[in-house]
Enzyme design. Sequence first.
Site, PDB file in Angstrom:
ATOM      1  N   SER A 125       0.838  -1.200   0.000  1.00 28.20           N
ATOM      2  CA  SER A 125       0.000   0.000   0.000  1.00 28.20           C
ATOM      3  C   SER A 125       0.868   1.243   0.000  1.00 28.20           C
ATOM      4  O   SER A 125       0.389   2.328  -0.324  1.00 28.20           O
ATOM      5  CB  SER A 125      -0.850   0.068   1.266  1.00 28.20           C
ATOM      6  OG  SER A 125      -1.585  -1.087   1.434  1.00 28.20           O
ATOM      7  N   HIS A 146      -2.437  -3.535  -6.490  1.00 27.03           N
ATOM      8  CA  HIS A 146      -2.934  -3.091  -5.180  1.00 27.03           C
ATOM      9  C   HIS A 146      -4.438  -3.287  -5.023  1.00 27.03           C
ATOM     10  O   HIS A 146      -5.238  -2.576  -5.626  1.00 27.03           O
ATOM     11  CB  HIS A 146      -2.568  -1.611  -4.967  1.00 27.03           C
ATOM     12  CG  HIS A 146      -2.914  -1.096  -3.613  1.00 27.03           C
ATOM     13  ND1 HIS A 146      -3.462   0.148  -3.385  1.00 27.03           N
ATOM     14  CD2 HIS A 146      -2.807  -1.672  -2.381  1.00 27.03           C
ATOM     15  CE1 HIS A 146      -3.669   0.309  -2.090  1.00 27.03           C
ATOM     16  NE2 HIS A 146      -3.290  -0.777  -1.460  1.00 27.03           N
ATOM     17  N   GLU A 158      -5.366  -0.887  -8.181  1.00 33.36           N
ATOM     18  CA  GLU A 158      -4.405   0.075  -8.703  1.00 33.36           C
ATOM     19  C   GLU A 158      -3.232  -0.731  -9.260  1.00 33.36           C
ATOM     20  O   GLU A 158      -2.557  -1.457  -8.520  1.00 33.36           O
ATOM     21  CB  GLU A 158      -3.952   1.033  -7.600  1.00 33.36           C
ATOM     22  CG  GLU A 158      -5.045   2.023  -7.242  1.00 33.36           C
ATOM     23  CD  GLU A 158      -4.727   2.914  -6.052  1.00 33.36           C
ATOM     24  OE1 GLU A 158      -5.104   4.084  -6.065  1.00 33.36           O
ATOM     25  OE2 GLU A 158      -4.100   2.427  -5.086  1.00 33.36           O
ATOM     26  N   ASN A 196      -5.116   6.051  -1.569  1.00 35.44           N
ATOM     27  CA  ASN A 196      -4.567   6.328  -0.239  1.00 35.44           C
ATOM     28  C   ASN A 196      -3.971   7.726  -0.143  1.00 35.44           C
ATOM     29  O   ASN A 196      -4.025   8.369   0.906  1.00 35.44           O
ATOM     30  CB  ASN A 196      -3.521   5.279   0.137  1.00 35.44           C
ATOM     31  CG  ASN A 196      -4.166   3.948   0.493  1.00 35.44           C
ATOM     32  OD1 ASN A 196      -5.380   3.860   0.608  1.00 35.44           O
ATOM     33  ND2 ASN A 196      -3.370   2.908   0.657  1.00 35.44           N
TER      34      ASN A 196
HETATM   35  P1  NAD Z   1      -1.578  -9.784   7.358  1.00 34.46           P
HETATM   36  O1  NAD Z   1      -0.664  -9.572   8.489  1.00 34.46           O
HETATM   37  O2  NAD Z   1      -3.015 -10.023   7.612  1.00 34.46           O
HETATM   38  O3  NAD Z   1      -1.050 -11.034   6.474  1.00 34.46           O
HETATM   39  C1  NAD Z   1       0.285 -11.254   6.137  1.00 34.46           C
HETATM   40  C2  NAD Z   1       0.511 -12.755   6.026  1.00 34.46           C
HETATM   41  O4  NAD Z   1       1.810 -12.971   5.495  1.00 34.46           O
HETATM   42  C3  NAD Z   1       0.468 -13.485   7.375  1.00 34.46           C
HETATM   43  O5  NAD Z   1      -0.441 -14.544   7.293  1.00 34.46           O
HETATM   44  C4  NAD Z   1       1.890 -13.966   7.574  1.00 34.46           C
HETATM   45  O6  NAD Z   1       1.959 -15.234   8.230  1.00 34.46           O
HETATM   46  C5  NAD Z   1       2.389 -14.086   6.153  1.00 34.46           C
HETATM   47  N1  NAD Z   1       3.851 -14.011   6.010  1.00 34.46           N
HETATM   48  C6  NAD Z   1       4.726 -13.260   6.707  1.00 34.46           C
HETATM   49  N2  NAD Z   1       5.966 -13.474   6.254  1.00 34.46           N
HETATM   50  C7  NAD Z   1       5.872 -14.370   5.262  1.00 34.46           C
HETATM   51  C8  NAD Z   1       6.816 -14.996   4.422  1.00 34.46           C
HETATM   52  N3  NAD Z   1       8.120 -14.734   4.499  1.00 34.46           N
HETATM   53  N4  NAD Z   1       6.382 -15.887   3.531  1.00 34.46           N
HETATM   54  C9  NAD Z   1       5.059 -16.178   3.411  1.00 34.46           C
HETATM   55  N5  NAD Z   1       4.131 -15.628   4.180  1.00 34.46           N
HETATM   56  C10 NAD Z   1       4.530 -14.714   5.096  1.00 34.46           C
HETATM   57  O7  NAD Z   1      -1.364  -8.523   6.398  1.00 34.46           O
HETATM   58  P2  NAD Z   1      -2.375  -7.931   5.306  1.00 34.46           P
HETATM   59  O8  NAD Z   1      -3.260  -6.946   5.934  1.00 34.46           O
HETATM   60  O9  NAD Z   1      -2.952  -9.050   4.536  1.00 34.46           O
HETATM   61  O10 NAD Z   1      -1.365  -7.118   4.374  1.00 34.46           O
HETATM   62  C11 NAD Z   1      -0.560  -7.742   3.393  1.00 34.46           C
HETATM   63  C12 NAD Z   1      -0.111  -6.706   2.363  1.00 34.46           C
HETATM   64  O11 NAD Z   1      -1.249  -6.131   1.746  1.00 34.46           O
HETATM   65  C13 NAD Z   1       0.678  -5.547   2.944  1.00 34.46           C
HETATM   66  O12 NAD Z   1       1.657  -5.142   2.016  1.00 34.46           O
HETATM   67  C14 NAD Z   1      -0.364  -4.465   3.074  1.00 34.46           C
HETATM   68  O13 NAD Z   1       0.185  -3.172   3.033  1.00 34.46           O
HETATM   69  C15 NAD Z   1      -1.179  -4.722   1.851  1.00 34.46           C
HETATM   70  N6  NAD Z   1      -2.548  -4.199   1.909  1.00 34.46           N
HETATM   71  C16 NAD Z   1      -3.293  -4.313   3.041  1.00 34.46           C
HETATM   72  C17 NAD Z   1      -4.572  -3.797   3.073  1.00 34.46           C
HETATM   73  C18 NAD Z   1      -5.394  -3.908   4.334  1.00 34.46           C
HETATM   74  O14 NAD Z   1      -6.327  -3.102   4.502  1.00 34.46           O
HETATM   75  N7  NAD Z   1      -5.138  -4.855   5.207  1.00 34.46           N
HETATM   76  C19 NAD Z   1      -5.114  -3.190   1.928  1.00 34.46           C
HETATM   77  C20 NAD Z   1      -4.354  -3.147   0.751  1.00 34.46           C
HETATM   78  C21 NAD Z   1      -3.059  -3.646   0.762  1.00 34.46           C
END
Ligand code: NAD
Length: 594
Positions: A125, A146, A158, A196
């Site tokens: 993000s 994204h 995006e 964002n």
């Molecule tokens: P999250 O913490 O819910 O999930 C991340 C997952 O990745 C976890 O299950 C973790 O175990 C796993 N993980 C960590 N290290 C790892 C590795 N080396 N190999 C494989 N798996 C691994 O996070 P999220 O909210 O899903 O966010 C993930 C990405 O999406 C981030 O870059 C975030 O910025 C982006 N994002 C999040 C949102 C939101 O609102 N949550 C929206 C858009 C984008």
Amino acid sequence: MTEQVIQHIEKVGVVGCGTMGSGIAEIVARKDIPVVFVEVDDAAVEQGVARIAAALDRQVARETIDADEKARILGLITGGTDWAVLADCDLVLEAVPEELELKQEVFGKLDEIVRPQAILATNTSSLPVMDLAVKASRPNRVLGFHFFNPAPVMALIELVRTVVTDESVMAATSEFAERIGKTPVVVDDRRGFIANQLLFPYLNQAVSMVEDGYATKEDVDAAMRFGAGLPMGPIALTDLIGMDTFLGIMNAIHAQHDDVRFAPRPILGQLLAAEYVGRKTAQGFYSYAEPGSSKVVTDGAARPPADPKLVADWTTVGVIGTGTMASGIVEVCAKAGFEVVVRGRSPEKAEAVLTKVSRSLKRMVDKGRMKQEAMDDTLARITPTAALEDLAPSDVVIEAVAEDLDIKRDLFEALAPILKPEAVISTTTSSLPVIECAMVTASPERVVGLHFFNPAAIMKLVEIVTSVRTDPVVVEQARAFVERVGKVGVLCGDRSGFIVNALLFPYLNDAVKMLESHYATAEEIDTAMKLGCGYPMGPFQLMDVVGLDITLAIIERLKEEFRQPSFEPAPLLRHLVEVGFLGRKAGRGFYVYG
Ligand code: NAD
């Protein structure tokens, strides 16, 4: 690297099956495309599968899919810890936590495992996609993909192109985004992308209103829901996003702007340190029933409802003015059962209000929303007049004349001696200081702002503006009155833009600045805000409705009062106003109307 990039994506890999990864896996599989995901350990794999299954169960319960469909989708998803399964994927989407080093490590590893013609994507993000792309030997096949949260629901993608991403990669992923039912918008690699970059400064400013004690969190949220039609208030949304994510994104945006408005507000870091992360820990600005729940537990700080007894003996409302706002307020008050005296500058003008209200009520009768009898009774309660003295019996007077301080002050000065000493005097100004109007009366403590929104008969919100001289009892009477006429009242102080305009117009100005920097087109920005944030209208559509001249005037007023460098109106907005492209009313604004 000589192999052609993949043209048609038929197998997808996902790294990280958390909030976003699980949603991504679900929507891809739903479209019959096989998905493999990798996680850190077996427990995380299990959790990932359980998360997807739980989401599908909710859809089965809602009957949007059946049990067979659930089984089919789950059958297309395989989770594991061995990255070798990613080798033959056409596209691998990374959705691990938002940490640069972690993501860079993931990209280095993916580059070794995934076949060279495949595309690598990040769901980041806020991190620069280029900083991840350089970790792969094929940076031209890396892009940002994204999603918005919740990924299965929000339609926007995006697609972030770095300076080296191949056009063929953009074409293949764009087609893929559409195939999974999303709307892609292509943008360059800037912090915050479109949605964002426009959303977070607004959220941050809303947080500052609460942090400064300008308005309560409940009032800020209600104001934006009922005054701007947003699906969720900014403080509730901040809790949903979480302080951790919020700080990451806001810091990234601030790195691009040398202005404190883009610096995360101190309270966010304090809440994070206190482990009040948001909904996910059951405590952020609000308290929630349990971690992850959207159910708010009312805290002691919430204001009790107004006491209806305070206005139980009020019978008469005086309205001054004959424009759109005045007519709307007359209609609202008469419908609520008040006797309404409406004063215009001439008997004809005052009569015209009655005609306008009558037309509006007739439409309701025609649509079956009001009985003819109720319409007749409502109209009988309205007395048009040109004599200010006829306002004498009013329990409250609402002024809704031209937005000109001298005119309003003259009126308040003439009005005050006519009224009962206990009458409440109010102005519906949207930009002028209430205190300036109050001080020409002998009792400034009885003066309050009642800022209705246009069209008043429909819009639920009234901002109750208290000046530094307003008596707390008058504020309570105003709250009770607003409730009695069926509106949602929020309290705020007497400063430019109150809550809604002060939050909305800097965002609109930021959108114009984004447009004039050629980062995206008006259509793309409108699409991003509607599909990524669920806004009812994009910023350019909204400015065309409001009028570019009015938009410019409000932004100028905010700049004058708050002296924020970034409140300086966008030159493009000025230029459009100068040439008369004022929006829908002129047939042309940001868009051209036929
Ligand atoms: P999250 O913490 O819910 O999930 C991340 C997952 O990745 C976890 O299950 C973790 O175990 C796993 N993980 C960590 N290290 C790892 C590795 N080396 N190999 C494989 N798996 C691994 O996070 P999220 O909210 O899903 O966010 C993930 C990405 O999406 C981030 O870059 C975030 O910025 C982006 N994002 C999040 C949102 C939101 O609102 N949550 C929206 C858009 C984008």
